[in-house]
Scaffold this motif. Structure first.
Motif, PDB file in Angstrom:
ATOM      1  N   SER A  21       0.809  -1.505  -0.125  1.00 25.95           N
ATOM      2  CA  SER A  21       0.067   0.270   0.045  1.00 25.95           C
ATOM      3  C   SER A  21       0.912   1.330   0.030  1.00 25.95           C
ATOM      4  O   SER A  21       1.893   1.205   0.580  1.00 25.95           O
ATOM      5  CB  SER A  21      -0.640  -0.105   1.001  1.00 25.95           C
ATOM      6  N   MET A  22       0.538   2.519  -0.473  1.00 30.06           N
ATOM      7  CA  MET A  22       1.200   4.024  -0.732  1.00 30.06           C
ATOM      8  C   MET A  22       1.714   3.816   0.608  1.00 30.06           C
ATOM      9  O   MET A  22       3.026   4.585   1.035  1.00 30.06           O
ATOM     10  CB  MET A  22       0.974   4.851  -1.821  1.00 30.06           C
ATOM     11  N   ASP A  23       0.274   4.211   1.711  1.00 29.07           N
ATOM     12  CA  ASP A  23       0.852   5.316   2.939  1.00 29.07           C
ATOM     13  C   ASP A  23       2.103   3.862   3.910  1.00 29.07           C
ATOM     14  O   ASP A  23       2.546   4.448   3.927  1.00 29.07           O
ATOM     15  CB  ASP A  23      -0.320   4.921   3.550  1.00 29.07           C
ATOM     16  N   VAL A  24       1.895   2.533   3.137  1.00 30.83           N
ATOM     17  CA  VAL A  24       2.935   1.596   4.185  1.00 30.83           C
ATOM     18  C   VAL A  24       4.600   1.593   3.555  1.00 30.83           C
ATOM     19  O   VAL A  24       5.308   2.322   4.102  1.00 30.83           O
ATOM     20  CB  VAL A  24       2.583   0.504   4.135  1.00 30.83           C
ATOM     21  N   LYS A  29       9.293   4.512   4.351  1.00 29.68           N
ATOM     22  CA  LYS A  29      10.659   4.630   3.498  1.00 29.68           C
ATOM     23  C   LYS A  29      11.243   6.041   4.263  1.00 29.68           C
ATOM     24  O   LYS A  29      12.178   6.512   4.149  1.00 29.68           O
ATOM     25  CB  LYS A  29      10.852   5.644   2.710  1.00 29.68           C
ATOM     26  N   SER A  30       9.752   7.376   4.855  1.00 27.14           N
ATOM     27  CA  SER A  30      10.410   8.511   5.978  1.00 27.14           C
ATOM     28  C   SER A  30      10.723   7.848   7.027  1.00 27.14           C
ATOM     29  O   SER A  30      11.633   9.100   7.559  1.00 27.14           O
ATOM     30  CB  SER A  30       8.689   8.768   6.030  1.00 27.14           C
TER      31      SER A  30
END
Length: 83
Positions: A21-24, A29-30
């Motif tokens: 998922s993009m949020d994951v 990464k952050s």
């Protein structure tokens, strides 16, 4: 209970695609999380858990019989145990 066999580490690596998922993905990464390293470690843990489960299932009749015997007769050499 017998410990599960370890997962052998073979030399080299195999590139593999995974879908996240993009949020994951962005959160990992952050936070500077090495996604490949975390995935590999977690897969190793899951493999070990499933091998242990498989071993327990394959030897369930023996384990049941042994546990029944211990419940009925006690532990072998119980009187000489120091703990």
């Amino acid at each position: 209970m017998k410990p599960a066999p370890s997962v052998p580490k073979l030399p080299g690596k195999k590139a593999t695609n995974i879908t996240l998922s993009m949020d994951v993905y962005h959160a990992a990464k952050s936070l500077g999380i090495n996604i490949s390293q975390v995935c590999e470690q977690r897969l190793r843990e899951e493999i070990l858990a499933r091998r242990e489960q498989q071993w327990n299932e394959e030897h369930a009749s023996f384990l049941d019989a042994y546990n029944k015997r211990v419940a009925e007769e006690g532990v072998t050499l119980q009187e000489w145990r120091a703990f």
